[in-house]
Design an enzyme around this catalytic site. Sequence first.
Site, PDB file in Angstrom:
ATOM      1  N   THR A  47     -10.860   3.029  -6.062  1.00  0.00           N
ATOM      2  CA  THR A  47      -9.511   3.010  -6.640  1.00  0.00           C
ATOM      3  C   THR A  47      -8.912   1.611  -6.625  1.00  0.00           C
ATOM      4  O   THR A  47      -8.074   1.279  -7.451  1.00  0.00           O
ATOM      5  CB  THR A  47      -8.578   3.933  -5.841  1.00  0.00           C
ATOM      6  OG1 THR A  47      -8.538   3.442  -4.495  1.00  0.00           O
ATOM      7  CG2 THR A  47      -9.095   5.367  -5.853  1.00  0.00           C
ATOM      8  N   ARG A  48      -9.339   0.779  -5.690  1.00  0.00           N
ATOM      9  CA  ARG A  48      -8.814  -0.580  -5.474  1.00  0.00           C
ATOM     10  C   ARG A  48      -7.291  -0.563  -5.313  1.00  0.00           C
ATOM     11  O   ARG A  48      -6.573  -1.410  -5.831  1.00  0.00           O
ATOM     12  CB  ARG A  48      -9.245  -1.525  -6.607  1.00  0.00           C
ATOM     13  CG  ARG A  48     -10.763  -1.715  -6.598  1.00  0.00           C
ATOM     14  CD  ARG A  48     -11.188  -2.812  -7.500  1.00  0.00           C
ATOM     15  NE  ARG A  48     -10.979  -2.433  -8.880  1.00  0.00           N
ATOM     16  CZ  ARG A  48     -10.495  -3.227  -9.813  1.00  0.00           C
ATOM     17  NH1 ARG A  48     -10.163  -4.464  -9.508  1.00  0.00           N
ATOM     18  NH2 ARG A  48     -10.323  -2.822 -11.038  1.00  0.00           N
TER      19      ARG A  48
ATOM     20  N   GLU B 176      -3.182  -9.339   5.007  1.00  0.00           N
ATOM     21  CA  GLU B 176      -2.365  -9.366   3.797  1.00  0.00           C
ATOM     22  C   GLU B 176      -1.274  -8.310   3.880  1.00  0.00           C
ATOM     23  O   GLU B 176      -0.112  -8.570   3.593  1.00  0.00           O
ATOM     24  CB  GLU B 176      -3.222  -9.108   2.546  1.00  0.00           C
ATOM     25  CG  GLU B 176      -4.109 -10.259   2.140  1.00  0.00           C
ATOM     26  CD  GLU B 176      -5.478 -10.203   2.819  1.00  0.00           C
ATOM     27  OE1 GLU B 176      -5.668  -9.373   3.723  1.00  0.00           O
ATOM     28  OE2 GLU B 176      -6.352 -11.000   2.434  1.00  0.00           O
TER      29      GLU B 176
ATOM     30  N   PHE C  19      -7.215   2.016   1.313  1.00  0.00           N
ATOM     31  CA  PHE C  19      -7.837   1.259   0.230  1.00  0.00           C
ATOM     32  C   PHE C  19      -9.280   1.741   0.053  1.00  0.00           C
ATOM     33  O   PHE C  19      -9.989   2.001   1.011  1.00  0.00           O
ATOM     34  CB  PHE C  19      -7.849  -0.234   0.589  1.00  0.00           C
ATOM     35  CG  PHE C  19      -8.515  -1.100  -0.435  1.00  0.00           C
ATOM     36  CD1 PHE C  19      -7.791  -1.560  -1.523  1.00  0.00           C
ATOM     37  CD2 PHE C  19      -9.862  -1.430  -0.326  1.00  0.00           C
ATOM     38  CE1 PHE C  19      -8.402  -2.356  -2.471  1.00  0.00           C
ATOM     39  CE2 PHE C  19     -10.470  -2.218  -1.279  1.00  0.00           C
ATOM     40  CZ  PHE C  19      -9.735  -2.672  -2.348  1.00  0.00           C
TER      41      PHE C  19
ATOM     42  N   ASP D  36      -1.149  -0.521   6.434  1.00  0.00           N
ATOM     43  CA  ASP D  36      -2.208  -1.461   6.050  1.00  0.00           C
ATOM     44  C   ASP D  36      -2.365  -2.494   7.158  1.00  0.00           C
ATOM     45  O   ASP D  36      -1.505  -3.347   7.365  1.00  0.00           O
ATOM     46  CB  ASP D  36      -1.801  -2.123   4.725  1.00  0.00           C
ATOM     47  CG  ASP D  36      -2.912  -3.008   4.199  1.00  0.00           C
ATOM     48  OD1 ASP D  36      -3.883  -3.235   4.936  1.00  0.00           O
ATOM     49  OD2 ASP D  36      -2.787  -3.456   3.048  1.00  0.00           O
TER      50      ASP D  36
ATOM     51  N   SER E  80      -4.074   1.040  -2.427  1.00  0.00           N
ATOM     52  CA  SER E  80      -3.739   1.782  -1.214  1.00  0.00           C
ATOM     53  C   SER E  80      -2.275   2.151  -1.338  1.00  0.00           C
ATOM     54  O   SER E  80      -1.591   1.711  -2.270  1.00  0.00           O
ATOM     55  CB  SER E  80      -4.000   0.905   0.017  1.00  0.00           C
ATOM     56  OG  SER E  80      -3.157  -0.225  -0.034  1.00  0.00           O
TER      57      SER E  80
ATOM     58  N   ASP F  40     -16.586 -24.363   2.269  1.00  0.00           N
ATOM     59  CA  ASP F  40     -16.121 -23.042   1.858  1.00  0.00           C
ATOM     60  C   ASP F  40     -14.611 -23.043   1.838  1.00  0.00           C
ATOM     61  O   ASP F  40     -13.979 -23.619   2.717  1.00  0.00           O
ATOM     62  CB  ASP F  40     -16.629 -21.993   2.846  1.00  0.00           C
ATOM     63  CG  ASP F  40     -18.036 -21.567   2.500  1.00  0.00           C
ATOM     64  OD1 ASP F  40     -18.337 -21.481   1.295  1.00  0.00           O
ATOM     65  OD2 ASP F  40     -18.833 -21.329   3.429  1.00  0.00           O
TER      66      ASP F  40
ATOM     67  N   LYS G 140       0.038   0.255  -4.088  1.00  0.00           N
ATOM     68  CA  LYS G 140      -0.068  -1.167  -4.387  1.00  0.00           C
ATOM     69  C   LYS G 140      -1.548  -1.506  -4.536  1.00  0.00           C
ATOM     70  O   LYS G 140      -2.414  -0.833  -3.948  1.00  0.00           O
ATOM     71  CB  LYS G 140       0.573  -2.021  -3.274  1.00  0.00           C
ATOM     72  CG  LYS G 140      -0.219  -2.124  -1.982  1.00  0.00           C
ATOM     73  CD  LYS G 140       0.388  -3.191  -1.100  1.00  0.00           C
ATOM     74  CE  LYS G 140      -0.563  -3.726  -0.060  1.00  0.00           C
ATOM     75  NZ  LYS G 140      -1.052  -2.809   0.951  1.00  0.00           N
TER      76      LYS G 140
END
Lengths: 682, 590
Positions: A381-382, A348, A377, A344, A384, A307, A395
């Site tokens: 909407t994808r 990331e 997020f 966030d 935040s 993976d 973004k």
Amino acid sequence: MTITSTPGKKSLWTSGIIAVAVKDSFVKLNPRTLMKNPVMFVVEVGSVVTSVELIKDLLRHNGNFGFELQITLWLWFTVLFANFAEAMAEGRGKAQAETLRKARLETMAKRMKPDGLLEEVPGSKLRVGDLVVISAGEFIPGDGEVVVGVASVDESAITGESAPVIRESGGDRSAVTGGTRVLSDQITVKITANPGETFLDRMIKLVEGAERQKTPNEIALNILLAGLTIIFLLAVVTLQPMAIYSGAPQSVFVLISLLVCLIPTTIGGLLSAIGIAGMDRVVQRNVLAMSGRAVEAAGDVDTLLLDKTGTITLGNRRATELVPAPGVKEEDLADAAQLASLADETPEGRSIVVLAKEKYGLRGRELSSYAATFIPFSAQTRMSGVDLDGREIRKGAPDAILQHCSQGSIRAPHEVEETVKAISNAGGTPLLVAEDRRVLGTIYLKDIVKGGMRERFDQLRAMGIRTVMITGDNPLTAAAIAREAGVDDFLAQAKPEDKLALIRNEQAKGKLVAMTGDGTNDAPALAQADVGVAMNAGTQAAKEAGNMVDLDSNPTKLIEIVEIGKQLLITRGALTTFSVANDVAKYFAIIPAMFAGAFPQLMLLNVMGLKTPQSAVLSAVIFNALIIIALVPLALRGVKYIPAGAEALLRRNLLIYGLGGVIAPFLGIKLIDLLITHIGLA
Amino acid sequence: MTANGWFQIGLFLLVIFALTKPLGTYMARVFNGEKTFLDGLMRPVERTLYRLVGIDERLEMRWTEYAISMLLFSAVSMILLYLIERFQTHLPWNPQHWPNLAPDLAFNTAASFTTNTNWQAYSGETTMSYFTQMAGLAYHNFMSAATGIALAIAVIRGIARREKATIGNFWVDLTRANLWVLLPSCVLIALFFVSQGMIQNLKPYVTTQLLDPQTAQVTGADGKTTQQKITTQVIPQGPVASQEAIKMFGTNGGGFFNANSAHPYENPNPLTNFIQIILIFAIPAGLTYTLGRMTGSQKHGWAVWSAMAALFLAGVICAYTAESRGNPLLHGTDQKVSATQPGGNMEGKEIRFGIANSALFATVTTDASCGAINGQHDSFTPLGGMVPMINMMLGEVVFGGVGAGLYGVLVMVILAVFIAGLMVGRTPEYLGKKIEAYDVKMAMLSVLIFSLIILVFTAIGVVTTYGKAAITNPGPHGLSQILYAYTSGAANNGSAFNGGNWNSPWYNVTMSFDMLLGRFFMVIPVLAIAGNLARKKIVPESAGTFPVTTPLFSALLISVVLIVSALTFFPALSLGPILEHLLMNAGKVF
């Protein structure tokens, strides 16, 4: 804790283990046990025969008692040394099992009755399907699956890892192991294994070697060794009539000495120790193999499915670069990106804050001082972001942001689209930052390939193993990472059924496939793969489907397992070659000694210049016995494995164990001869 | 040793090298059923034969059926030969009126020719009628050779096929080996031999006046010796050339005359001598190429060839060196090479061929399980005589008998790749086939049977009165004689340390079992391996697979062949030729 994640560090010669092993060496003289090992059984029969002859000679007062006694003793030592090697290997396993057993305490369990009430029952009374409730501070009474709740669990008894792990119902982190302890919260667990069949039980049996079955290669090798033993038996038995014809009949002591020296006692004595020690090394790396066959199969693997996330790359993508849109200052982009990410908590998001701080000197601000509204997020909407002092900062995925912006007046410049495409092509993930529906620029999120992966894949390639990276990314991204990591192939946008299809496809070509997996949806592929390593943190379904479980849940470990599998075979092959190669020198020691009396001319074959015929025979027998003990550490540790092509590996091993096997006994026997004639033993 | 000698040995190997590819390709085509230039001639014959005996040529056999067909065919053929020998007085072409053979000798000879051994406990020219020679012995020379080729092809198929239960049709392979390979070649070879002066007739023996009458001592029936003047000589006749072709090409080796290829009628000149040695190695060498071609790994075929060639060279160098070095006990005798003498030890050599060609012939005939001789191995120096013995002890795998050499060496290959596979850390594979317990078991069984019969028969031979009766030289040489005989039988070679008296019920019977076990009990495990390999999947090769195409593989194969036999036979050899050599150097001979 015996099982630690630092393998190979402990000493081979712990006095406690040695004491038990010495005792066991005598117990193992029982012919019924020894019969399973044809080579050593022949030696034992030989020892019995010489012992009887010795007693007969003693009563009749003839023969050379000192010589005969020494031969007889050394023959017995040969058997004992072989038994000792096996006992040592078992002893080390038993020591591990002992510590594991301590974890298998008799615990009381709170079993849920059908009416929902709890009753106290001993852990040993639990059966598959029972529901038990475990609260903080209590031990988990058996293997099972969390059905209700979430808890932190101390699994150090099994893994040796002291940091607690989270186990929760649903998802891929639901399996719990008996003998581990709940540290916080309360969970309801459905029992999945009856007492005696739990993980811990299996592990104990495994390391003790109690359920050790011979692997296919071991069986084949045993046949070869038995065949060689019979051939040498023939050679020695028929030598006596020829010796009688030549007028030089031989004593039983000399004939049996020759036989024992010729038959492959070195490998015969160490074979089972090698197998047990191989399993032991697997367990030391915190991997639980369901059988020795699985470990051996690992050495044969042709294709390795790995993976991407967590194995090849660090689990999380990191922001590495900010690319402003035309006309936007880089600092402004950084400022907006940081503000949008402050709330966030994803890795990331945090990496964006860190990047802004390190590269642009922007400190993380305490947002409570502002009138800020965070927009979390969402899958719809994808995006935040944050609404702050009238600024609307967002973004998110490029198409989501562009769609968001196109509702306003300003469209994204062409350059931004170029940047997005370039980042995707390079294997990264682009995020767009927009303020008041105006695109400020792009954040470059990058998959970070773990250090040293390329070298490992190069090694695997040299070993003849093809690596295939499995990822859910799109083909472009996947190709870029595959290139960077140096894998041979990749499977992009992989769904579980794609994995299964890939495995079947490889197997149809005759290849052996290994993979790691943790999720329930990995289970079919794990079951299909020849070597399926399930992560201990994974689901019960995955663990049952695989034939190994990695207690550390470290997917890279598959590579180590492959190496152990190969090392196991190489150790057997090397010691077989060594054992057979030794015979050359033994012939040169014993044959001239046998016939020196009748034909002094044959002493020309005494190239080692051994002192007397008796010292020659004795030296060969002593060497033959001592070499077993000398090679015990090698058998237990395994020969050094160097990842290389077959040709190079064979040349190296033939040189060391083949040529070395021819030369070593010449030196060894000569030395022993010097020693025993010096101290007057022969 | 002379440059000319070495040149001939080198030239020989070069010719064999050149023949390997064309012969191998041709045989691959024949047994794959591909088109060949002989199809127009042979296909009708082949089809008629199948129709006559009711064989379906498309029918494929499992290894067990293949083995049973082969055993039945051999058994029936053997009985046939036995009956011919026992009733030759009632059969045609017996101008010398040779009587019927005794049962034990007939049985021994039948076993000998059925197994491609051609051990001869008789003298051809004073025992066998022309009919027995042609219909009995030559028939077997063809059939046993064709059987060997068929078996080798079946084994190759087993390696090459994937997931199949069958390995070919024995009757088809046998027929094709005869019609396409052996028969047409032997017709041409026989014609060539005739052109060189070999005889081919059915006439009674010729009595001629001696130019130089001899006086000899003759022991009469009353035990008294009298001087007798001999003025005439009987010169045997017969269909020699036709017999000679298949004798060499089929690695049979059974001579028409007792002197075998040392007899001027069986080997008229140095050219026929050279051709005969070539014929011995031709098919066995070609089969290595067939192996490569049919398994799709031509390099592997050459790797096996190289291993064989290296073992051959080692043998011939030892034999030639040992024989050229004069006898150390002959003080004061000129043994130097000069224009008028080949030098060295000429004992046991044919004067027409000299040391190099005798050493070469002896090496080749024992490398391959031929057994024809042009010199007397028994009279070689102890070390020179040990070379033929060791060659046979290697299991006749240095090119070996037709077919038998190839399937014999494949047993060694399996053991070699097994050890190599372990040492590179993978389940051993051979050309993509995993070598597992069953294959190792069968390979070991084959090796075991070989050692067992040689050692046990020899051990019994050297301590019993019956056994020792054959010994004509005491001491280690006597041991060598018996060891050589049983090795020769088990290896299906057929040559002997002659001088021994082998025509006794004891040797006729034990040698028969020695030969039959050495042939059929060795071949059954090999066929079992073939059947098992055919069923297996092919594992694709990777960098982790030990390649069977490299010099390292050839070296490993050589080591396995040498070590297996050296470790088995070293004690016996040390009491035989090695001891004899050391005693000779100490001034003691037997």
